[in-house]
Design an enzyme around this catalytic site. Structure first.
Site, PDB file in Angstrom:
ATOM      1  N   THR A  74       0.855  -1.182   0.000  1.00  0.00           N
ATOM      2  CA  THR A  74       0.000   0.000   0.000  1.00  0.00           C
ATOM      3  C   THR A  74       0.893   1.234   0.000  1.00  0.00           C
ATOM      4  O   THR A  74       1.668   1.458   0.927  1.00  0.00           O
ATOM      5  CB  THR A  74      -0.922   0.018   1.228  1.00  0.00           C
ATOM      6  OG1 THR A  74      -1.776  -1.122   1.159  1.00  0.00           O
ATOM      7  CG2 THR A  74      -1.781   1.268   1.252  1.00  0.00           C
ATOM      8  N   LYS A  83      -6.925   1.884  -3.384  1.00  0.00           N
ATOM      9  CA  LYS A  83      -6.590   1.258  -2.112  1.00  0.00           C
ATOM     10  C   LYS A  83      -6.588   2.254  -0.948  1.00  0.00           C
ATOM     11  O   LYS A  83      -7.134   1.969   0.113  1.00  0.00           O
ATOM     12  CB  LYS A  83      -5.213   0.580  -2.209  1.00  0.00           C
ATOM     13  CG  LYS A  83      -4.719  -0.029  -0.901  1.00  0.00           C
ATOM     14  CD  LYS A  83      -5.665  -1.101  -0.350  1.00  0.00           C
ATOM     15  CE  LYS A  83      -5.394  -1.413   1.113  1.00  0.00           C
ATOM     16  NZ  LYS A  83      -4.208  -2.179   1.366  1.00  0.00           N
ATOM     17  N   LYS A 127      -0.373   4.736   8.715  1.00  0.00           N
ATOM     18  CA  LYS A 127       0.422   5.031   7.521  1.00  0.00           C
ATOM     19  C   LYS A 127      -0.497   5.277   6.318  1.00  0.00           C
ATOM     20  O   LYS A 127      -0.283   6.205   5.526  1.00  0.00           O
ATOM     21  CB  LYS A 127       1.355   3.866   7.198  1.00  0.00           C
ATOM     22  CG  LYS A 127       2.214   4.092   5.963  1.00  0.00           C
ATOM     23  CD  LYS A 127       2.665   2.768   5.311  1.00  0.00           C
ATOM     24  CE  LYS A 127       1.469   2.045   4.699  1.00  0.00           C
ATOM     25  NZ  LYS A 127       1.828   0.870   3.891  1.00  0.00           N
TER      26      LYS A 127
END
Lengths: 288, 288, 288, 288
Positions: free
Chosen positions: B95, B170, B238
């Protein structure tokens, strides 16, 4: 059973109409009388004041804009609490903070009037189609005594606990509603800036389990830039305010909800108060 | 087809294992070699370095912690991009932010290597059960050429557009994931303070359409105070950071996501980095 | 002039003492009687109740924790408003929201009592040293009639306008106070993480004009990790709450103040309510 | 001493001019050549490229918009780092994040070039009047070797520590600058809504020690609705972004700064990017 009904806005007018359709005789009051026209044509009685609306009824419903409006009409020398019969029942379906409901319960009790907070989950269309969900705080036996009324207006009435607990659950639900739309709006808005098209963003997100199902109902608003009010933005912002205010009262942090409240507050300040609350997408997206 | 696989954490190890079960021969690399033990016992080859992992493979998968880790292993004189054959395919399932994927695509291209970003929706269990959803950016024909691989690891691989568009979708999904849990946590936490019990709060909210269905999976975490990491909190934080960073890059406001990122950031700072991300409930709830 | 004084906390006790030193005879009341001991030894009279404190005085001061406490002691059948003489003057120095001051002014008027809101700028030490600044809302002539009293307790009393305007200015000042310390704390905290030492961070920042001068007074708190309460964190958080609540009432966005309120709220929730408000640095800095 | 200067915007042009007035011969480069006209008329040499600007100079200054711009001109085959002599000195006065300065220091070192980060405190007017404060990271002896240059452009150059420490202090200062103006704007804006006049709000707040002295300089902006750019809003927002990004890198929470960054970000999105950063008052105040 004689029923009074105060507050004939988007929600209240539809709820009252369903009671009427269900065969109940209503005495109604609203600040702007014209909103009562249809109910009056169909047989309701006009109460010239809140006081009058509360007089000689078995059950009085209120569906008002905010705690301030409820307090104004309920309390004070000309308030309906001074008019209602002993042992009659006041059901407040307005969205308010739980501590306010508790205070109203206590004032009602001093007047020997029974009280229930029964805010609803569902907006314009479920109100019209008698598909509301009532979240009820108060005595269980009081709820049981008026189930027939709730049945005319909604699909269920769930007992959440003592007075205030219906309001508690309601602000929790509306907090999630406000957050869902705002988080979704930020996501789609950034998605478009990243080069995905609006439709793809919404199609994919709505297929994943991270998106609240209620957004299926609202996506057409964003698709069509149609923000005619169903649930006005200023009301949703009020509910987020009630949530954070309750957090303050109880010493519970609500950092995300405060942030959401401020984003809706900015949108409200930029002339979007009376648009549908989904206009928060438009607020984020517009360049001016 | 010869396959390299770099990154054998919670997700990567399970994905690689499913490829292996599907009959593919793997060359694997991970910083901590012990995590490759099971794969090696079952026939995988150990690549002593990222460079080695990229050498003479048709397809190289990477599943790493963040953009920095990907860049470190990919670029530079000892990076795998210098090892890979012309026209071979690098699939990055980490990701990362979309602009990073675009930059990797461009560096790969300079090296005559094909590139796809293919991050996944789904965490530990879907990874184990080959139920992941791949969100793919890159050439459609490249995706079609490796569908058989994605089939071993997931239930679908959806083409979102050019390189970077998989990463775009995503971070949109994970932003909603992070917001959903946090908003739900604030709601339940306040509900408990308002006198409702935890179970009732969750039962009722999960029955309403304002709650993301994925929370049905996570509620047991909150029920049981069980925050053993499935998807570590620091990773979710994150992802929120990547979302806000992309917002900054593109000039798009992300007020709610920034607020959410900071709440997770505070939880991370208070020793919760390696707990499951659902521990944000614990952060809000704990008095110390 | 006969003077009543209700509320003998950190601030009130010092203010009352300065009036006493100035030669005024006081009738005092406080929830916890022991806090009045010194004043009583020096000649003050004990009023057994708020009602008693308001009886037969020319001026009644209140210095209480929040609007709720003021309302409880002022209104209701046993409240001091029912005890005060016609045309006597109630001066509320508590920090409250302006709409609350306006409401109190109006209730006082109904009882033929004059009202001024006169909150103070300055905390423990300025209170002790009679260096407070009074921000006054109400009739100018009422202010002029009691300047001698303000002179004993402070360095100036500035007329801000009609009732409520003193409270308005006060919450503006405390909002800036809360923001200043929090912004400074974030800066120093990050500075230390970037490898600068705490002292250098503070020395340099305090030399630049971007730092509020009041931080010169508070830096020793951060230097010495000394958070013994001077101005308790929960009170500062209350003031930020009053600010955002007033923003809500008036439809004015307050995004930064809401964020600050929530950070202090988290600190409060983590057992720092009764520390000095500068402990917000500790909240940000502590790892647990 | 031969000096190169890259970046002739609002700040750089004034700094270069002061060097020139001080008797130094400059070789200058800017993306838009016209901005160099005055310097060229007064004797500076035009460098056709960043590469050319770095060639055969003893000291090269850069004053660019953001880290991306610095990296683009410094690194890569045509970057000035490839042109500069061994042991020459690159001084970057751009506002960047500390980890970026550290990386540039390390790349410079690989090229045997000395590096200092020397961002400035002060904007347009202090730049014009040689009143800047330089915050310097790097070797103390390197700073001492060019004090004569800093003396021409500013009032002082303070050694903060190793490379990156100048940038560290700079983002701390600008974070406080951004917060100060925003907090002040929220205060004045609410004050006006509470019925105080704008001038009174500002007069009183500026007399109290909770207000940063720098606001004395900026209040005329708000008084006169004059937002002609001195320090553009998009640059201040960039600095807040660098601050929060550094917080993320180092695992330090920055909740208030993130909130401030988003408010400026919303203002930027609503067409205020190129106004002065004090226009954040206008953003909060405007109804559309």
């Amino acid at each position: 059973m004689k029923i009074g009904f105060i507050g004939l806005g988007i929600m209240g007018s539809r709820m009252a109409e369903n009671l009427q359709k269900g065969g109940y005789q209503l005495k109604v009051y609203n600040r702007t009388k014209s909103k009562a026209d249809r109910l009056l044509e169909n047989g309701a009685t006009w109460a010239g004041s809140p006081f009058e609306a509360g007089k000689n009824v078995d059950v009085l419903f209120t569906m008002l804009e905010n705690p301030g409006a409820v307090e104004e009409l309920a309390c004070g020398p000309k308030g309906f609490l001074n008019a209602m019969n002993e042992n009659s029942l006041w059901i407040d379906s307005s969205t308010v903070n739980p501590s306010f409901s508790e205070r109203m319960a206590s004032i009602a009790k001093e007047n020997n009037i029974r009280f229930m907070d029964a805010p609803v989950s569902g907006s314009k269309q479920p109100a019209a189609e008698a598909e509301l969900l009532f979240l009820v705080g108060g005595e269980k036996k009081d709820l049981d005594s008026v189930r027939s009324l709730f049945d005319k207006m909604g699909k269920d009435a769930v007992h959440m606990g003592a007075a205030g607990k219906g309001s508690a659950m309601k602000i929790m639900i509306n907090q999630l509603l406000g957050q869902s739309i705002l988080a979704f709006s930020e996501s789609v808005n950034l998605g478009m800036a990243m080069g995905l098209d609006k439709k793809t963003c919404m199609d994919v997100l709505l297929k994943t389990p991270v998106t609240a199902p209620i957004i299926n109902i609202y996506r057409s608003r964003i698709d069509n830039n149609d923000y005619e009010p169903n649930f006005p933005l200023k009301h949703l912002q009020k509910d987020l305010h009630l949530f954070t205010e309750t957090g303050y009262e109880l010493g519970i942090p609500t950092p995300l909800t405060s942030a959401a409240k401020e984003v809706y507050g900015l949108a409200k300040h930029k002339n979007m108060a009376d648009l549908d609350f989904t206009a928060v997408f438009k607020f984020l997206n517009d360049k001016n």
